[in-house]
Design an enzyme around this catalytic site. Sequence first.
Site, short mmCIF file in Angstrom:
data_model
loop_
_atom_site.label_atom_id
_atom_site.label_comp_id
_atom_site.label_asym_id
_atom_site.label_seq_id
_atom_site.Cartn_x
_atom_site.Cartn_y
_atom_site.Cartn_z
N LYS A 218 0.87 -1.19 0.00
CA LYS A 218 0.00 0.00 0.00
C LYS A 218 0.90 1.23 0.00
O LYS A 218 2.03 1.17 0.48
CB LYS A 218 -0.86 0.00 1.27
CG LYS A 218 -2.14 0.77 1.13
CD LYS A 218 -3.26 -0.08 0.53
CE LYS A 218 -4.50 0.73 0.27
NZ LYS A 218 -5.58 -0.06 -0.30
N VAL B 80 -21.01 -0.18 -6.54
CA VAL B 80 -21.06 -1.64 -6.37
C VAL B 80 -22.47 -2.10 -5.99
O VAL B 80 -23.04 -2.98 -6.63
CB VAL B 80 -20.03 -2.13 -5.31
CG1 VAL B 80 -20.07 -3.65 -5.21
CG2 VAL B 80 -18.63 -1.67 -5.65
N GLY C 182 -26.60 0.94 0.74
CA GLY C 182 -25.63 1.58 -0.14
C GLY C 182 -25.78 1.06 -1.56
O GLY C 182 -25.33 -0.04 -1.88
N GLY D 57 -24.52 2.41 -4.39
CA GLY D 57 -23.57 3.18 -5.20
C GLY D 57 -23.04 2.33 -6.35
O GLY D 57 -23.76 1.48 -6.90
P1 NAD Z 1 -19.92 4.47 -3.72
O1 NAD Z 1 -19.42 5.72 -3.09
O2 NAD Z 1 -20.12 4.42 -5.19
O3 NAD Z 1 -21.32 4.05 -3.04
C1 NAD Z 1 -21.56 4.12 -1.69
C2 NAD Z 1 -23.05 4.37 -1.52
O4 NAD Z 1 -23.34 4.28 -0.12
C3 NAD Z 1 -23.48 5.76 -1.97
O5 NAD Z 1 -24.63 5.65 -2.80
C4 NAD Z 1 -23.78 6.50 -0.67
O6 NAD Z 1 -24.81 7.46 -0.80
C5 NAD Z 1 -24.20 5.36 0.23
N1 NAD Z 1 -24.06 5.61 1.66
C6 NAD Z 1 -23.06 6.24 2.32
N2 NAD Z 1 -23.30 6.26 3.65
C7 NAD Z 1 -24.50 5.63 3.83
C8 NAD Z 1 -25.27 5.33 4.95
N3 NAD Z 1 -24.91 5.69 6.17
N4 NAD Z 1 -26.43 4.65 4.77
C9 NAD Z 1 -26.84 4.28 3.54
N5 NAD Z 1 -26.13 4.55 2.43
C10 NAD Z 1 -24.98 5.21 2.57
O7 NAD Z 1 -18.91 3.33 -3.24
P2 NAD Z 1 -18.66 1.88 -3.87
O8 NAD Z 1 -17.52 1.94 -4.82
O9 NAD Z 1 -19.96 1.31 -4.31
O10 NAD Z 1 -18.12 1.09 -2.59
C11 NAD Z 1 -18.99 0.72 -1.55
C12 NAD Z 1 -18.20 0.01 -0.46
O11 NAD Z 1 -17.53 -1.13 -1.01
C13 NAD Z 1 -17.10 0.84 0.20
O12 NAD Z 1 -16.98 0.43 1.55
C14 NAD Z 1 -15.85 0.42 -0.56
O13 NAD Z 1 -14.69 0.62 0.21
C15 NAD Z 1 -16.12 -1.06 -0.76
N6 NAD Z 1 -15.41 -1.64 -1.88
C16 NAD Z 1 -15.57 -1.14 -3.13
C17 NAD Z 1 -14.85 -1.73 -4.19
C18 NAD Z 1 -15.03 -1.21 -5.60
O14 NAD Z 1 -14.61 -1.90 -6.53
N7 NAD Z 1 -15.64 -0.05 -5.79
C19 NAD Z 1 -14.00 -2.83 -3.96
C20 NAD Z 1 -13.89 -3.34 -2.66
C21 NAD Z 1 -14.59 -2.73 -1.63
#
Ligand code: NAD
Length: 351
Positions: free
Chosen positions: A79, A182, A178, A180
């Site tokens: 990292k 994913v 959530g 978003g």
């Molecule tokens: P993102 O920012 O696209 O989506 C997150 C969503 O969660 C948003 O729509 C946001 O409004 C919502 N949110 C935030 N706080 C909230 C709450 N208290 N209650 C309800 N909804 C809430 O992020 P993402 O890329 O979809 O990632 C989501 C999670 O998965 C994160 O923890 C990230 O670290 C983890 N993750 C993502 C990836 C990836 O490939 N993107 C890989 C491994 C892990």
Amino acid sequence: MDITELSVDGYEKVVRCRDKDSGLHALIAVHDTTLGPALGGMRMLPYASEDEALIDVLRLSRGMTYKSAVADTGLGGGKSVIIGDPAIKPEALFLAMGRFVDSLGGSYITAEDMNIRIADLEVVQQETRWVTGLAREAGSSGNPSPYTAYGCLVGIEATLQEAFGSPDCKGRTVLIQGIGAVGGRLAEYLSKRGAEVIICDINEERVNTMIQEHGFRSVHDEGHEAVPCDVYAPCARGATLNDVTIPKLACKVVAGCANNQLAEARHGQMLKDRGILYAPDYVINAGGIINVAVEMLPGGYDESTAMERIESIRHNLAQVFEIARTEDVPTHDAADLLAERRLEVGRAAKA
Ligand code: NAD
């Protein structure tokens, strides 16, 4: 550029860079390269001190070793962190960061993480070839989110198999916190496989769009964890499995993509005591890293290879659940045991 090696027990290499000209102050931790070069994202944060940044980079790089070992990517764990305000990003800073990454000769391979965008990595890439996760048009693996979502779907099926004796999503109720990048894609996948999807997000606009497009049911974020369902999928943020939420959960399975879902390790035991099967976050959310790792294969990135490899999450989770069952340990401990065993095999093969 002043690069200094810090000696940290249990880590192969930890280095600090201070560069007067660009103002770069950064750390790279290579935790373990037994299974391959150490891949892990680069993040930028205004850490209060170098010690705080060091704690973060050490914790995260170790996590990457375990994640990649279980995901069987042929990579190790590393990292990097840049200490600074992400609102201020001069190009010279990322050029210097590129030289810093390059100084490790490929034992550390970088990627996107918190507050780092593809545009920043494109600058880094001018100084080093050890960069992954760039745009698909550039021959790289692109945005990892759809692959993380697909891996999560596969992981939910594996967890249903363990909990109910069948991987079938049809007729199962899945509550997603959530929706978003994913979680939104996961909701669509689950719906196509016949699951009843309940969504919850603090972004109302996003919720309304998903309701209009797919007819999902939605619940308010506050108290959502008490909504009865078969699967609760945390896909928003970390530490949502804690002393307050676990007693309220009305599900049989927790399986979602968010990182660091357990507020503390003891919450894994709490879930076990409540008879809730937990798919360890770093095992089920490995679709993105598996996708990126395909860039390292001799032929370069190929999407169909990535999709095939993401299927391994099913097998990896089955192994985690078997260890948890036979050794009567919480599943997050079982995941760590699986990672350590794979590392031991790798060390023995190298000796
Ligand atoms: P993102 O920012 O696209 O989506 C997150 C969503 O969660 C948003 O729509 C946001 O409004 C919502 N949110 C935030 N706080 C909230 C709450 N208290 N209650 C309800 N909804 C809430 O992020 P993402 O890329 O979809 O990632 C989501 C999670 O998965 C994160 O923890 C990230 O670290 C983890 N993750 C993502 C990836 C990836 O490939 N993107 C890989 C491994 C892990």
